[in-house]
Design an enzyme around this catalytic site. Structure first.
Site, PDB file in Angstrom:
ATOM      1  N   GLU A 100      -4.657  -4.016  -8.164  1.00 48.69           N
ATOM      2  CA  GLU A 100      -3.990  -5.276  -8.478  1.00 48.69           C
ATOM      3  C   GLU A 100      -4.389  -5.855  -9.831  1.00 48.69           C
ATOM      4  O   GLU A 100      -3.534  -6.314 -10.585  1.00 48.69           O
ATOM      5  CB  GLU A 100      -4.307  -6.314  -7.398  1.00 48.69           C
ATOM      6  CG  GLU A 100      -3.541  -6.166  -6.112  1.00 48.69           C
ATOM      7  CD  GLU A 100      -3.905  -7.264  -5.124  1.00 48.69           C
ATOM      8  OE1 GLU A 100      -2.997  -7.993  -4.708  1.00 48.69           O
ATOM      9  OE2 GLU A 100      -5.105  -7.387  -4.785  1.00 48.69           O
ATOM     10  N   ASN A 111      14.770 -20.519  -5.668  1.00 48.34           N
ATOM     11  CA  ASN A 111      13.820 -19.514  -5.210  1.00 48.34           C
ATOM     12  C   ASN A 111      14.528 -18.637  -4.180  1.00 48.34           C
ATOM     13  O   ASN A 111      15.273 -19.143  -3.353  1.00 48.34           O
ATOM     14  CB  ASN A 111      12.606 -20.154  -4.521  1.00 48.34           C
ATOM     15  CG  ASN A 111      11.746 -20.946  -5.483  1.00 48.34           C
ATOM     16  OD1 ASN A 111      11.937 -20.894  -6.688  1.00 48.34           O
ATOM     17  ND2 ASN A 111      10.792 -21.679  -4.935  1.00 48.34           N
ATOM     18  N   GLY A 112      14.231 -17.330  -4.188  1.00 51.62           N
ATOM     19  CA  GLY A 112      14.830 -16.456  -3.190  1.00 51.62           C
ATOM     20  C   GLY A 112      15.728 -15.410  -3.813  1.00 51.62           C
ATOM     21  O   GLY A 112      15.743 -15.215  -5.034  1.00 51.62           O
ATOM     22  N   LYS A 144       1.717 -14.815  -6.066  1.00 50.53           N
ATOM     23  CA  LYS A 144       0.771 -15.201  -5.030  1.00 50.53           C
ATOM     24  C   LYS A 144       1.423 -15.293  -3.657  1.00 50.53           C
ATOM     25  O   LYS A 144       0.942 -14.718  -2.695  1.00 50.53           O
ATOM     26  CB  LYS A 144       0.126 -16.541  -5.402  1.00 50.53           C
ATOM     27  CG  LYS A 144      -0.901 -17.042  -4.384  1.00 50.53           C
ATOM     28  CD  LYS A 144      -2.080 -16.083  -4.291  1.00 50.53           C
ATOM     29  CE  LYS A 144      -3.107 -16.537  -3.288  1.00 50.53           C
ATOM     30  NZ  LYS A 144      -4.176 -15.546  -3.110  1.00 50.53           N
ATOM     31  N   HIS A 198      -8.329  17.332   3.618  1.00 53.64           N
ATOM     32  CA  HIS A 198      -6.940  17.642   3.958  1.00 53.64           C
ATOM     33  C   HIS A 198      -5.987  17.327   2.792  1.00 53.64           C
ATOM     34  O   HIS A 198      -4.802  17.089   3.010  1.00 53.64           O
ATOM     35  CB  HIS A 198      -6.516  16.876   5.210  1.00 53.64           C
ATOM     36  CG  HIS A 198      -7.253  17.305   6.438  1.00 53.64           C
ATOM     37  ND1 HIS A 198      -6.979  18.475   7.106  1.00 53.64           N
ATOM     38  CD2 HIS A 198      -8.283  16.722   7.095  1.00 53.64           C
ATOM     39  CE1 HIS A 198      -7.799  18.602   8.127  1.00 53.64           C
ATOM     40  NE2 HIS A 198      -8.600  17.550   8.155  1.00 53.64           N
ATOM     41  N   GLU A 239      -8.569  -2.033   1.357  1.00 49.89           N
ATOM     42  CA  GLU A 239      -8.564  -3.322   0.679  1.00 49.89           C
ATOM     43  C   GLU A 239      -9.268  -3.227  -0.676  1.00 49.89           C
ATOM     44  O   GLU A 239      -8.815  -3.819  -1.664  1.00 49.89           O
ATOM     45  CB  GLU A 239      -9.229  -4.379   1.559  1.00 49.89           C
ATOM     46  CG  GLU A 239      -9.461  -5.731   0.909  1.00 49.89           C
ATOM     47  CD  GLU A 239      -8.195  -6.452   0.487  1.00 49.89           C
ATOM     48  OE1 GLU A 239      -8.318  -7.478  -0.226  1.00 49.89           O
ATOM     49  OE2 GLU A 239      -7.087  -6.022   0.848  1.00 49.89           O
ATOM     50  N   LYS A 257      -7.522  -4.075  -4.332  1.00 49.24           N
ATOM     51  CA  LYS A 257      -8.048  -5.036  -5.296  1.00 49.24           C
ATOM     52  C   LYS A 257      -8.154  -4.411  -6.682  1.00 49.24           C
ATOM     53  O   LYS A 257      -7.809  -5.020  -7.686  1.00 49.24           O
ATOM     54  CB  LYS A 257      -9.426  -5.551  -4.850  1.00 49.24           C
ATOM     55  CG  LYS A 257      -9.367  -6.524  -3.710  1.00 49.24           C
ATOM     56  CD  LYS A 257      -8.739  -7.852  -4.151  1.00 49.24           C
ATOM     57  CE  LYS A 257      -8.166  -8.608  -2.979  1.00 49.24           C
ATOM     58  NZ  LYS A 257      -6.889  -8.075  -2.466  1.00 49.24           N
ATOM     59  N   TRP A 283       9.642 -15.923 -11.060  1.00 49.81           N
ATOM     60  CA  TRP A 283       9.143 -14.539 -10.965  1.00 49.81           C
ATOM     61  C   TRP A 283      10.379 -13.659 -10.869  1.00 49.81           C
ATOM     62  O   TRP A 283      11.149 -13.764  -9.928  1.00 49.81           O
ATOM     63  CB  TRP A 283       8.244 -14.390  -9.743  1.00 49.81           C
ATOM     64  CG  TRP A 283       7.594 -13.062  -9.617  1.00 49.81           C
ATOM     65  CD1 TRP A 283       6.465 -12.628 -10.256  1.00 49.81           C
ATOM     66  CD2 TRP A 283       8.007 -11.969  -8.774  1.00 49.81           C
ATOM     67  NE1 TRP A 283       6.161 -11.341  -9.855  1.00 49.81           N
ATOM     68  CE2 TRP A 283       7.084 -10.915  -8.955  1.00 49.81           C
ATOM     69  CE3 TRP A 283       9.069 -11.792  -7.880  1.00 49.81           C
ATOM     70  CZ2 TRP A 283       7.196  -9.703  -8.285  1.00 49.81           C
ATOM     71  CZ3 TRP A 283       9.179 -10.581  -7.213  1.00 49.81           C
ATOM     72  CH2 TRP A 283       8.249  -9.558  -7.424  1.00 49.81           C
ATOM     73  N   ARG A 315       0.917 -19.226  -8.293  1.00 48.45           N
ATOM     74  CA  ARG A 315       1.811 -18.353  -7.521  1.00 48.45           C
ATOM     75  C   ARG A 315       2.207 -17.115  -8.317  1.00 48.45           C
ATOM     76  O   ARG A 315       2.634 -16.119  -7.748  1.00 48.45           O
ATOM     77  CB  ARG A 315       3.089 -19.117  -7.158  1.00 48.45           C
ATOM     78  CG  ARG A 315       2.901 -20.180  -6.091  1.00 48.45           C
ATOM     79  CD  ARG A 315       4.146 -21.034  -5.986  1.00 48.45           C
ATOM     80  NE  ARG A 315       4.145 -21.877  -4.794  1.00 48.45           N
ATOM     81  CZ  ARG A 315       4.960 -21.731  -3.771  1.00 48.45           C
ATOM     82  NH1 ARG A 315       5.839 -20.756  -3.776  1.00 48.45           N
ATOM     83  NH2 ARG A 315       4.915 -22.545  -2.739  1.00 48.45           N
ATOM     84  N   CYS A 336       8.218 -18.031  -6.954  1.00 43.37           N
ATOM     85  CA  CYS A 336       8.793 -19.051  -7.817  1.00 43.37           C
ATOM     86  C   CYS A 336       8.438 -20.441  -7.319  1.00 43.37           C
ATOM     87  O   CYS A 336       8.233 -20.656  -6.122  1.00 43.37           O
ATOM     88  CB  CYS A 336      10.303 -18.899  -7.863  1.00 43.37           C
ATOM     89  SG  CYS A 336      10.866 -17.260  -8.312  1.00 43.37           S
TER      90      CYS A 336
END
Length: 615
Positions: free
Chosen positions: A495, A108-109, A610, A511, A488, A492, A73, A27, A2
């Site tokens: 996401e 925010n939070g 973000k 396995h 990674e 990506k 957010w 963000r 946020c």
């Protein structure tokens, strides 16, 4: 996550507020809003982009000299206008859906005890118009207000449990905004002609002021025209230093690129060059004064990070143990802070964060310090962040502003910083010869050119992306140093394309994951010419025997050729220990071009943010 922008001025501050919101869009958010003092409280809120909010503001001719704005957010309550910030408070018995109110607040939070507080306020007659924890704070401040907003906010934060950065004003006290923070960042911007600003990020104020004051944990600030004052968490008056901070808004310009993510992928040669600029030799002072003494006392390393930064830490573990011969543990920050561990004061605690404000990583750092592990170092992209301020040592990467939610250049610059840390520790322990140092420094200097050569592979990656665009699942394989790179790459793809992707150490294929392999399951394989190549080739044959289709990133001398069911992109050169920095780039491009082909929102993927500043 946020974003907050607030202002006290003698001019109409709406353009500054909405410009600040636009600069914080990177963000990630799902709603936005602005509240102003204009003879009373006025508000506009939207679940669309900031551009739509601006249209609404213009249609309603909203202007004011005091105000707050927010990008949200969602955590508590769905993305909806009634849950969007700013929230108004109304006294007991007032209609909670009324347009006018007394207190306006953004937050925010996450407030962990909001249910308890909500019940108490409802018992006093307060009605709630949203499902958010934030509205609880606005009502709480209202319930404690007795003519002085600063006193009301100070009293309110004593009752809050959790993380918050808030900005609040009252219609009965124009030209006054109160801010407070605990666990979420908040700054003051000192402007000209007496105007002052609050924001969650200095970038929000780029071009408005470069005079920035960073509030510390527990601070409450009273912002008025031409003056401000701060109390600490004990509510004692305190001074905080005002610094000149250049938060260039130009970094947010797309230029010739289609998306920020694409721009940032192609900025990696420059970002790595900037990060390593001035590194002529391996000296401990690169990480701060007193680094040599700390490094000589270190017997092990503990890396704490989240998401992409965690994968950079996993890569560094291989370097630290093979080159520096130092036992290394890598922990997901959100897990480490809640489990019983065996503290060791001789451990170097390394945090990795793009923003330096990642809530879980900061909390994990503080937990480690509380256990007596005070040898702390951070690899971070923001020199003024809480992470840098709270660690004894730091290496600040110079990736520049990263706007796309999916991290690219921040990751490769983190790897560059971590490799440098590996060499410094190896030298401090007497495990790095002059010849080895010279070879590694030469390789690092060549990295920008090597990255540029990899970027030239983009047309071949685009061809792969056309195959991936119609898939819903994918596997990524890597071995040794390149297993974290496979992780990674899968992250990506997940996401930004919303394709379900998983990564495995290639030896683990038989396995369990091999059961998933069919002709509809593309298998991406990172295949450098290292000691594990022949083992990896065997794993690839296991895939082919089950009808799987391989997409292989192979070094030039691996003797892996394209044939039916095997698609090969040949890397320009083998790069030894630094190979992960090169192999990750085609994986970034694959995710990017697959997302473009699928028509997803590349820079603002759904449900993600973000800078993750809440737990």
């Amino acid at each position: 996550m946020c974003g907050i922008v607030g202002a006290v001025s003698t001019r109409n501050i709406v353009p500054i507020l909405v410009q600040g919101l636009q600069r914080l869009e990177y963000r990630g958010y799902d709603s936005c809003g602005v509240a102003l003092y204009a003879g009373g409280l006025k508000r506009a809120r939207s679940t669309d982009r900031v551009a739509t909010l601006i249209e609404q503001i213009e249609q309603e001719h909203l202007e004011g000299t005091t105000g707050i704005a927010h990008t949200r957010w969602a955590t508590h309550g769905a993305p909806a206008v009634h849950n969007a910030h700013p929230h108004f408070s109304h006294g007991p018995g007032a209609n909670a859906s009324a347009k006018a109110g007394r207190i306006a607040l953004v937050h925010n939070g996450i407030i962990e005890n909001y249910i308890e507080l909500r019940k108490g306020l409802q018992a006093k007659g307060y009605e709630f118009a949203s499902q958010t924890d934030t509205e609880v704070i606005s009502h709480l401040v209202d319930s404690l207000y007795d003519g002085d907003l600063f006193d009301a906010v100070k009293a309110a934060v004593l009752q809050l449990q959790g993380a918050y950065a808030i900005a609040v004003f009252c219609k009965d006290e124009p030209h006054r905004v109160i801010g407070a923070r605990a666990g979420s960042p908040l700054i003051l911007g000192v402007g000209k002609d007496g105007e002052n600003f609050l924001a969650s990020d200095a970038m929000a104020l780029a071009g408005v002021t470069d005079q920035i004051l960073y509030l510390e944990e527990g601070d409450v600030i009273d912002v008025q025209l031409g003056r401000y004052w701060i109390v600490d968490k004990m509510h004692k008056p305190v001074q905080r230093e005002v610094k000149t901070v250049q938060a260039h808004s130009g970094a947010a310009e797309l230029g010739p690129y289609r998306h920020y993510m694409q721009k940032e992928i192609f900025e990696q040669p420059r970002a790595v060059a900037d990060t390593l600029e001035g590194v002529q030799g391996i000296v401990p002072e690169l990480f701060g004064d007193g680094a040599l003494r700390v490094f000589k006392e270190v017997n092990s390393v503990l890396i704490l990070a989240c998401g992409t930064s965690y994968y950079s830490g996993c890569t560094a573990k291989y370097w630290l143990e093979s080159i520096a011969k130092i036992p290394t543990q890598v922990e997901i920050a959100s897990e480490y802070r809640y489990r019983d561990t065996v503290p060791d004061p001789s451990t170097l605690v390394v945090t990795i964060s793009q923003s330096g404000e990642t809530a879980d990583t900061l909390a994990a750092l503080r937990h480690a310090k509380s256990l007596g592990m005070d040898k702390t170092l951070t690899i971070c992209n923001v020199s003024t962040s809480a992470m840098v301020r709270e660690c004894k040592l730091a290496y600040v990467t110079r990736a520049g502003a990263e706007i796309g939610v999916a991290s690219t250049k921040a990751f490769t610059t983190q790897l560059a910083g971590l490799f440098l840390l590996t060499l410094v520790l190896a030298q401090a322990k007497g495990r790095l010869s002059d010849e080895e140092e010279a070879q590694h420094v030469k390789a690092m200097r060549h990295l920008p050119a090597a990255l540029q050569a990899v970027l030239a592979l983009e047309p071949q990656v685009i061809s792969w992306s056309e195959d991936f665009a119609n898939k819903e699942n994918a596997l990524f394989l890597g071995r040794g140093l390149h297993y974290p790179i496979a992780l990674e790459g899968a992250l990506k793809l997940k996401e930004i394309t919303y394709i379900h992707a998983e990564a495995y150490a290639a030896g683990e294929l038989k396995h369990g994951p091999l059961a998933l392999v069919t002709s509809e399951m593309p298998v991406v394989t990172v295949a450098p010419n290292d000691a594990l190549l022949e083992k990896l080739k065997s794993n690839m044959q296991e895939v082919r025997a089950r009808g799987g289709v391989l997409y292989v990133l192979a070094d030039a001398d691996t003797k892996i050729e394209s044939e039916e069911g095997i698609h090969v992109i040949r890397m320009p050169e083998h790069y030894g220990p630094l190979s992960p920095l090169l192999h990750v780039v085609p994986l970034q491009l694959l995710a990017y071009h697959t997302a473009c082909a699928r028509g997803t929102d590349v820079d603002k993927p759904r449900n993600l943010a973000k800078s993750v500043t809440v737990e």
